[in-house]
Design a protein around this motif. Structure first.
Motif, PDB file in Angstrom:
ATOM      1  N   GLN A   2       0.820  -1.200   0.025  1.00  0.00           N
ATOM      2  CA  GLN A   2       0.071   0.233  -0.024  1.00  0.00           C
ATOM      3  C   GLN A   2       0.990   1.071  -0.162  1.00  0.00           C
ATOM      4  OE1 GLN A   2      -3.234  -0.284   2.575  1.00  0.00           O
ATOM      5  NE2 GLN A   2      -4.138   1.582   1.935  1.00  0.00           N
ATOM      6  N   THR A   4       0.704   5.701   0.091  1.00  0.00           N
ATOM      7  CA  THR A   4      -0.060   6.719   0.081  1.00  0.00           C
ATOM      8  C   THR A   4       0.687   8.027  -0.342  1.00  0.00           C
ATOM      9  OG1 THR A   4      -1.117   6.054   2.250  1.00  0.00           O
ATOM     10  CG2 THR A   4      -1.177   8.294   2.051  1.00  0.00           C
ATOM     11  N   ASP A   6       0.941  12.144  -1.321  1.00  0.00           N
ATOM     12  CA  ASP A   6       0.164  13.373  -0.699  1.00  0.00           C
ATOM     13  C   ASP A   6       0.498  14.333  -1.854  1.00  0.00           C
ATOM     14  OD1 ASP A   6      -0.691  15.628   0.544  1.00  0.00           O
ATOM     15  OD2 ASP A   6       1.063  16.232   1.824  1.00  0.00           O
TER      16      ASP A   6
END
Length: 93
Positions: A2, A4, A6
């Motif tokens: 996974q 993430t 920004d």
């Protein structure tokens, strides 16, 4: 795995636009983008004698093109008509 990210708002708008244009989720669009870039890098790093045939490259690039888009392409037998305006060979159209 996974991940993430920004992203700046403006970039996220661009990514969303591209995903919407391809009618996929942002996640799916980013996966395709990463896969294309990895594939290109692998292709660039191959030795000249070990490169795929051009037909394999074209087939790989075309695999994600929807069938309905391919059906809209003109008949390749009518290439001279579309390029040079010669009479069509196939009168069904």
């Amino acid at each position: 795995m996974q991940l993430t990210l920004d992203l700046p708002e403006e970039l996220m708008k661009d990514v969303q636009f591209e995903a919407d244009h391809e009618e996929v989720s942002v996640e799916e669009w980013l996966k395709k983008l990463i896969a294309r870039n990895v594939w290109r890098r692998q292709l660039q790093n191959r030795k000249p004698g070990n490169r795929p045939h051009i037909s394999e490259v074209i087939a790989d690039l075309m695999k994600d093109v929807p069938a309905e888009d391919l059906e809209m392409l003109p008949d390749p037998r009518e290439l001279d008509h579309y390029l040079y305006g010669t009479p069509k060979r196939n009168s069904d159209e």
